[in-house]
Design an enzyme around this catalytic site. Structure first.
Site, PDB file in Angstrom:
ATOM      1  N   GLU A  91       0.866  -1.230   0.100  1.00  0.00           N
ATOM      2  CA  GLU A  91       0.096   0.221   0.165  1.00  0.00           C
ATOM      3  C   GLU A  91       0.883   1.274   0.077  1.00  0.00           C
ATOM      4  O   GLU A  91       1.938   1.270   0.554  1.00  0.00           O
ATOM      5  CB  GLU A  91      -1.006   0.107   1.135  1.00  0.00           C
ATOM      6  CG  GLU A  91      -1.961  -1.070   1.347  1.00  0.00           C
ATOM      7  CD  GLU A  91      -2.894  -1.259   2.524  1.00  0.00           C
ATOM      8  OE1 GLU A  91      -2.647  -0.447   3.302  1.00  0.00           O
ATOM      9  OE2 GLU A  91      -3.429  -2.278   2.639  1.00  0.00           O
ATOM     10  N   HIS A 129      -7.594   1.312   2.503  1.00  0.00           N
ATOM     11  CA  HIS A 129      -7.283   0.813   4.120  1.00  0.00           C
ATOM     12  C   HIS A 129      -8.035   1.915   4.816  1.00  0.00           C
ATOM     13  O   HIS A 129      -7.567   2.557   5.859  1.00  0.00           O
ATOM     14  CB  HIS A 129      -6.009   1.011   4.171  1.00  0.00           C
ATOM     15  CG  HIS A 129      -5.546  -0.125   5.357  1.00  0.00           C
ATOM     16  ND1 HIS A 129      -4.687  -0.713   5.445  1.00  0.00           N
ATOM     17  CD2 HIS A 129      -6.329  -0.055   6.394  1.00  0.00           C
ATOM     18  CE1 HIS A 129      -4.409  -1.396   6.464  1.00  0.00           C
ATOM     19  NE2 HIS A 129      -5.439  -0.898   7.195  1.00  0.00           N
TER      20      HIS A 129
HETATM   21  N1  LIG Z   1      -8.973  -2.402   7.403  1.00  0.00           N
HETATM   22  C1  LIG Z   1      -8.889  -1.896   8.503  1.00  0.00           C
HETATM   23  O1  LIG Z   1      -8.910  -0.654   8.635  1.00  0.00           O
HETATM   24  C2  LIG Z   1      -8.628  -2.392   9.615  1.00  0.00           C
HETATM   25  C3  LIG Z   1      -8.055  -3.978   9.609  1.00  0.00           C
HETATM   26  N2  LIG Z   1      -8.020  -4.576  10.991  1.00  0.00           N
HETATM   27  C4  LIG Z   1      -7.320  -6.011  10.674  1.00  0.00           C
HETATM   28  O2  LIG Z   1      -8.246  -6.954  11.128  1.00  0.00           O
HETATM   29  C5  LIG Z   1      -7.728  -7.777  12.052  1.00  0.00           C
HETATM   30  C6  LIG Z   1      -8.716  -8.447  13.017  1.00  0.00           C
HETATM   31  O3  LIG Z   1      -8.867  -7.586  14.022  1.00  0.00           O
HETATM   32  P1  LIG Z   1      -9.631  -7.985  15.192  1.00  0.00           P
HETATM   33  O4  LIG Z   1     -11.029  -8.639  14.894  1.00  0.00           O
HETATM   34  O5  LIG Z   1      -9.851  -6.818  16.190  1.00  0.00           O
HETATM   35  O6  LIG Z   1      -8.695  -9.105  15.771  1.00  0.00           O
HETATM   36  P2  LIG Z   1      -8.887 -10.198  16.831  1.00  0.00           P
HETATM   37  O7  LIG Z   1      -7.550 -10.669  17.296  1.00  0.00           O
HETATM   38  O8  LIG Z   1      -9.780  -9.714  17.850  1.00  0.00           O
HETATM   39  O9  LIG Z   1      -9.725 -11.533  15.944  1.00  0.00           O
HETATM   40  C7  LIG Z   1      -8.880 -12.219  15.096  1.00  0.00           C
HETATM   41  C8  LIG Z   1      -9.338 -13.512  15.244  1.00  0.00           C
HETATM   42  O10 LIG Z   1      -8.594 -14.447  13.816  1.00  0.00           O
HETATM   43  C9  LIG Z   1      -8.610 -15.293  14.261  1.00  0.00           C
HETATM   44  N3  LIG Z   1      -7.396 -16.275  13.754  1.00  0.00           N
HETATM   45  C10 LIG Z   1      -5.923 -16.045  13.708  1.00  0.00           C
HETATM   46  N4  LIG Z   1      -5.541 -16.726  12.685  1.00  0.00           N
HETATM   47  C11 LIG Z   1      -6.712 -17.334  12.072  1.00  0.00           C
HETATM   48  C12 LIG Z   1      -6.642 -18.332  11.057  1.00  0.00           C
HETATM   49  N5  LIG Z   1      -5.462 -18.761  10.631  1.00  0.00           N
HETATM   50  N6  LIG Z   1      -7.765 -18.878  10.535  1.00  0.00           N
HETATM   51  C13 LIG Z   1      -9.084 -18.596  11.181  1.00  0.00           C
HETATM   52  N7  LIG Z   1      -9.074 -17.794  12.331  1.00  0.00           N
HETATM   53  C14 LIG Z   1      -7.827 -17.043  12.651  1.00  0.00           C
HETATM   54  C15 LIG Z   1      -8.242 -15.471  16.017  1.00  0.00           C
HETATM   55  O11 LIG Z   1      -8.243 -16.679  16.803  1.00  0.00           O
HETATM   56  C16 LIG Z   1      -9.138 -14.198  16.358  1.00  0.00           C
HETATM   57  O12 LIG Z   1     -10.295 -15.001  16.881  1.00  0.00           O
HETATM   58  C17 LIG Z   1      -6.491  -7.123  12.797  1.00  0.00           C
HETATM   59  O13 LIG Z   1      -5.529  -7.823  13.103  1.00  0.00           O
HETATM   60  C18 LIG Z   1      -5.976  -6.332  11.608  1.00  0.00           C
HETATM   61  O14 LIG Z   1      -4.926  -6.807  10.842  1.00  0.00           O
HETATM   62  C19 LIG Z   1      -8.364  -4.073  12.054  1.00  0.00           C
HETATM   63  C20 LIG Z   1      -8.700  -2.836  11.986  1.00  0.00           C
HETATM   64  C21 LIG Z   1      -8.904  -1.910  10.983  1.00  0.00           C
HETATM   65  O1  LIG Z   2      -6.408  -1.180  13.062  1.00  0.00           O
HETATM   66  C1  LIG Z   2      -5.619  -1.833  11.991  1.00  0.00           C
HETATM   67  O2  LIG Z   2      -5.015  -2.775  12.250  1.00  0.00           O
HETATM   68  C2  LIG Z   2      -5.723  -1.279  10.826  1.00  0.00           C
HETATM   69  O3  LIG Z   2      -5.659  -1.859   9.875  1.00  0.00           O
HETATM   70  C3  LIG Z   2      -6.030   0.274  10.689  1.00  0.00           C
HETATM   71  O4  LIG Z   2      -4.903   0.730  10.067  1.00  0.00           O
HETATM   72  P1  LIG Z   2      -4.743   2.284   9.938  1.00  0.00           P
HETATM   73  O5  LIG Z   2      -4.639   2.780  11.226  1.00  0.00           O
HETATM   74  O6  LIG Z   2      -6.044   2.937   9.345  1.00  0.00           O
HETATM   75  O7  LIG Z   2      -3.458   2.396   9.412  1.00  0.00           O
END
Ligand SMILES: NC(=O)C1=CN([C@@H]2O[C@H](COP(=O)(O)OP(=O)(O)OC[C@H]3O[C@@H](n4cnc5c(N)ncnc54)[C@H](O)[C@@H]3O)[C@@H](O)[C@H]2O)C=CC1
Ligand SMILES: O=C(O)C(=O)COP(=O)(O)O
Length: 416
Positions: A276, A299
């Site tokens: 990105e 993103h």
């Molecule tokens: N697009 C964006 O702006 C954002 C993206 N994210 C991404 O979303 C991800 C998830 O966020 P949360 O739900 O808060 O994390 P979280 O840690 O609460 O949930 C992640 C889940 O995935 C599961 N997991 C891990 N490896 C796995 C696999 N191989 N197969 C199946 N399940 C698996 C874990 O057991 C956990 O329950 C973050 O790690 C981040 O990378 C988060 C916030 C914003």
């Molecule tokens: O919270 C995360 O892991 C995100 O992916 C959000 O990313 P950002 O803070 O928008 O760069």
């Protein structure tokens, strides 16, 4: 397991003048305000830094703030011996070499909850947009075309949503989807409490084969790297849709493009990409551009004013607590210690290699100086020990200097 690289400073962390803070990636102003109010010198940049740029800018920095883009790897950490902590003003910390930060005595704090609702609401919006092909209809009318069609448009009520990764975001997506009459399946590598009427599937394939929409909410780890490739896409129902607002390394984009071009999938929404841009002024290209019923966003899953303000306050609070008291509660890569300051004492924070005899050596230093230990808390992990010790004020400096001189010392400072 790679052998950890330990620094050997031999002197305490030096902090002459105000603490230097570098905030990257347009971190919310609330963080700058809180850190500046502590008397810290805060520099705030809008974009991310490339690894080689960070190696230059991080020198002399005491607190570094990043979001999901800036990679913090060993070479940069090695050039910042006085770096006290890193704040990841987001959820994911895969952009940081957590093990290297650990062995350099640098705790990494994130905001595990603050933007989860924002992501969940984006995903729900995208499910409706995809099933009603709103992206295409919107573009057509803006271009002066009137294409009123029902073919290929469906209600979400009664359809099945498959959630991969049933954590803080996935569970919220499931609750919101159920409120719209969707049936919810989830696949997770951990046993999870199903909320509402959601149901776990035994395998990823079972979820893929039984869902009309698949949404990904897993972290970037070796187990999730390219977890959705051509084979998995072919197991998805014909006409189903894929949504990825997790990490760009989870989905093989060329394979997704092929599945869309062949008509096997009827749509996709993608918010994250394998690479990105660092700043909003950089260009961006992906094979998904120009495909019908494909929603591409930069993103922005966590990019709402509410989430960013909350993240700014949450991570700034963690950083300030760590500077002022050494509290590492919530750090994702560090032994957890939090103990109240004791009036009329000076607190020594010591990170050391976790080898036998370190505490004996430290306590010998203290006893040789006839110092009185008011409190001492030690927590360790496989590589390091983290010691918080409250001493009489008149001996804290000589003790701190002597501890920093131990060969096992990684980082030692006195809480001012
Ligand atoms: N697009 C964006 O702006 C954002 C993206 N994210 C991404 O979303 C991800 C998830 O966020 P949360 O739900 O808060 O994390 P979280 O840690 O609460 O949930 C992640 C889940 O995935 C599961 N997991 C891990 N490896 C796995 C696999 N191989 N197969 C199946 N399940 C698996 C874990 O057991 C956990 O329950 C973050 O790690 C981040 O990378 C988060 C916030 C914003
Ligand atoms: O919270 C995360 O892991 C995100 O992916 C959000 O990313 P950002 O803070 O928008 O760069």
């Amino acid at each position: 397991m790679s052998t950890p690289k330990f620094p050997s400073p031999s002197t305490p962390v030096s902090i002459e003048g105000p603490l230097k803070v570098l905030l990257l990636e347009n971190i919310h102003a609330s963080a700058e305000e809180m850190l500046a109010a502590e008397g810290f010198a805060v520099e705030r940049l809008k974009g991310a830094l490339k690894p080689e740029e960070l190696e230059e800018r991080i020198q002399g920095v005491h607190l570094l703030g990043i979001r999901s883009k800036t990679n913090v790897w060993e070479p940069a950490l090695a050039k910042a011996p006085n770096l006290l902590a890193v704040g990841a003003f987001c959820i994911g910390t895969n952009q940081v070499d957590l093990k290297s930060a650990n062995t350099h005595g640098v705790p990494v704090f994130n905001a595990p909850f603050s933007n989860t609702r924002s992501v969940a609401e984006l995903v729900i919006a995208e499910i409706v947009m995809l099933t009603r092909q709103l992206g295409d209809r919107n573009r057509e009318v803006h271009a002066g075309q009137w294409r009123k069609v029902a073919t290929g448009s469906h209600e979400v009520r009664g359809k099945t949503l498959g959630i991969v990764g049933y954590g803080h975001i996935g569970t919220q997506v499931g609750v919101l989807a159920e409120s719209m009459g969707m049936r919810v399946l989830f696949y997770d590598v951990m046993t999870k409490l199903p909320l509402g009427n959601s149901r776990p599937t035994a395998t990823l394939h079972e979820l893929l084969e039984n869902s009309d929409f698949v949404t990904l909410h897993v972290p970037a780890t070796p187990s999730t790297e390219w977890m959705i490739g051509a084979a998995e896409l072919s197991r998805m129902r014909k006409g189903s849709c894929l949504i990825n607002a997790s990490r760009g390394t989870v989905v093989d984009i060329p394979a997704l493009a092929k599945a869309l071009q062949s008509g096997h999938l009827s749509g996709a929404a993608v918010d994250v990409y394998p690479t990105e841009p660092e700043t909003n002024s950089d260009g961006f290209a992906t094979e998904l551009q120009g495909l019908s019923n494909v929603i591409l966003t930069p993103h922005i899953g966590g990019s709402t004013e509410e989430a960013q303000a909350s993240i700014g306050k949450e991570v700034a609070t963690s950083l300030i607590k760590f500077v002022r008291s050494g509290a590492t509660t919530g750090a994702v890569n560090f032994p957890q210690v939090e103990t109240p300051l004791i009036p009329k004492t000076h607190r020594i924070l010591n990170v050391h290699r976790n080898t036998p005899g370190v505490l004996r050596d430290i306590n010998k230093i203290v006893s040789d100086l006839n110092a009185n230990i008011h409190a001492q808390v030690l927590s360790t992990d496989a590589n390091i020990g983290y010691l918080v010790m409250d001493l009489d004020q008149d001996v804290a400096n000589p003790v701190c200097n002597a501890i920093a001189g131990l060969t096992t010392d990684i980082k030692t400072r006195i809480v001012s």
